[in-house]
Motif scaffolding. Structure first.
Motif, PDB file in Angstrom:
ATOM      1  N   ILE A  29       1.117  -1.287  -0.105  1.00  0.00           N
ATOM      2  CA  ILE A  29      -0.384   0.008  -0.042  1.00  0.00           C
ATOM      3  C   ILE A  29       0.739   1.364   0.046  1.00  0.00           C
ATOM      4  O   ILE A  29       0.587   1.779  -0.999  1.00  0.00           O
ATOM      5  N   LYS A  33       1.142   3.399  -2.539  1.00  0.00           N
ATOM      6  CA  LYS A  33       0.832   5.873  -2.144  1.00  0.00           C
ATOM      7  C   LYS A  33       2.058   6.388  -3.336  1.00  0.00           C
ATOM      8  O   LYS A  33       1.815   7.510  -3.802  1.00  0.00           O
ATOM      9  N   SER A 154      -5.386  -5.616  -2.656  1.00  0.00           N
ATOM     10  CA  SER A 154      -4.461  -5.047  -1.131  1.00  0.00           C
ATOM     11  C   SER A 154      -5.495  -4.139  -0.572  1.00  0.00           C
ATOM     12  O   SER A 154      -5.198  -3.979   0.834  1.00  0.00           O
ATOM     13  N   SER A 155      -6.351  -3.164  -0.915  1.00  0.00           N
ATOM     14  CA  SER A 155      -6.478  -2.123  -0.017  1.00  0.00           C
ATOM     15  C   SER A 155      -7.914  -2.852   0.300  1.00  0.00           C
ATOM     16  O   SER A 155      -7.856  -2.266   2.016  1.00  0.00           O
ATOM     17  N   LYS A 156      -8.349  -3.301  -0.405  1.00  0.00           N
ATOM     18  CA  LYS A 156      -9.942  -3.501   0.139  1.00  0.00           C
ATOM     19  C   LYS A 156      -9.428  -4.885   1.391  1.00  0.00           C
ATOM     20  O   LYS A 156      -9.970  -5.280   2.621  1.00  0.00           O
ATOM     21  N   GLU A 158      -7.245  -4.900   3.734  1.00  0.00           N
ATOM     22  CA  GLU A 158      -6.329  -4.275   4.568  1.00  0.00           C
ATOM     23  C   GLU A 158      -7.052  -3.578   5.291  1.00  0.00           C
ATOM     24  O   GLU A 158      -7.587  -3.615   6.610  1.00  0.00           O
ATOM     25  N   ARG A 159      -8.769  -3.404   5.063  1.00  0.00           N
ATOM     26  CA  ARG A 159      -9.363  -2.686   5.239  1.00  0.00           C
ATOM     27  C   ARG A 159     -10.497  -3.910   5.755  1.00  0.00           C
ATOM     28  O   ARG A 159     -10.745  -4.125   6.995  1.00  0.00           O
TER      29      ARG A 159
END
Length: 194
Positions: A29, A33, A154-156, A158-159
């Motif tokens: 992540i 960024k 990866s973002s999903k 992590e959330r």
């Protein structure tokens, strides 16, 4: 061809624990960024090619410098042991510089050395001392699929599981990896004294 589901599962679990793609989600992540976009397909494919290449040619490279697979497996067991300690205790014994400001982040440091790094390459040769090569190749391919899925989502992830969930997964796989490193050491150390 001797496809063995137990060997495939064990090799898959060992590589999954060593690559630690779920534990690396924060790094992924952070890279995303910094560089804006990571090519998940390219990173997964390059990592898979590096691992399969090393699986086939790693032994020849060792022979060239006069090291047998059992010695390498024992050395590999020490690396797995320390990676497991890092995962369980939450400490950092070895850290690569993971900063890159360009799109090359897809290849370096993501595909190599984050995914196909010293730990996973050593592990492949250690596994080769124990398992049939076709089972290891299937395990590598399964890991590449998982890596691709994790990079894509990866973002999903992590959330969904949160920082605590990632820590729990790392510790569980750390204990599994520790047990595997002890077994690998025990099985290969005998061959060195015969």
């Amino acid at each position: 061809m001797k496809f063995n589901p137990k060997e495939i599962l064990t090799a898959f679990m060992v590589l999954f624990a060593v690559i630690d793609i779920v534990g690396n989600i924060p790094i992924i992540i952070d890279l995303r960024k910094k560089v804006g976009h990571i090519q998940s397909e390219k990173a997964s494919l390059i990592a898979g090619v590096i691992m399969v290449f090393f699986l086939f040619l790693g032994q020849s490279l060792l022979s060239l410098i006069g090291i047998d697979v059992n010695s390498f497996a024992v050395a590999g067991s020490f690396i797995l042991f320390f990676i497991a300690l890092e995962m369980i205790l939450g400490i950092t014994l070895y850290k690569d510089d993971a900063s890159s400001g360009t799109i090359t982040a897809t290849v370096f440091p993501l595909a190599f050395p984050l995914i196909a790094g010293p730990g996973s390459l050593t592990t492949l040769l250690s596994l080769r001392a124990e398992f049939a090569i076709e089972n290891i190749i299937v395990a590598v391919l399964l890991n590449v699929i998982v890596i691709y899925a994790v990079l894509k989502t990866s973002s999903k992830i992590e959330r969904l599981i949160g920082p605590t969930g990632i820590q729990i997964i790392r510790k569980v796989f750390g204990v599994i990896l520790l047990a595997i490193s002890v077994k690998l050491f025990a099985q290969n150390i005998k061959a060195l004294f015969i």
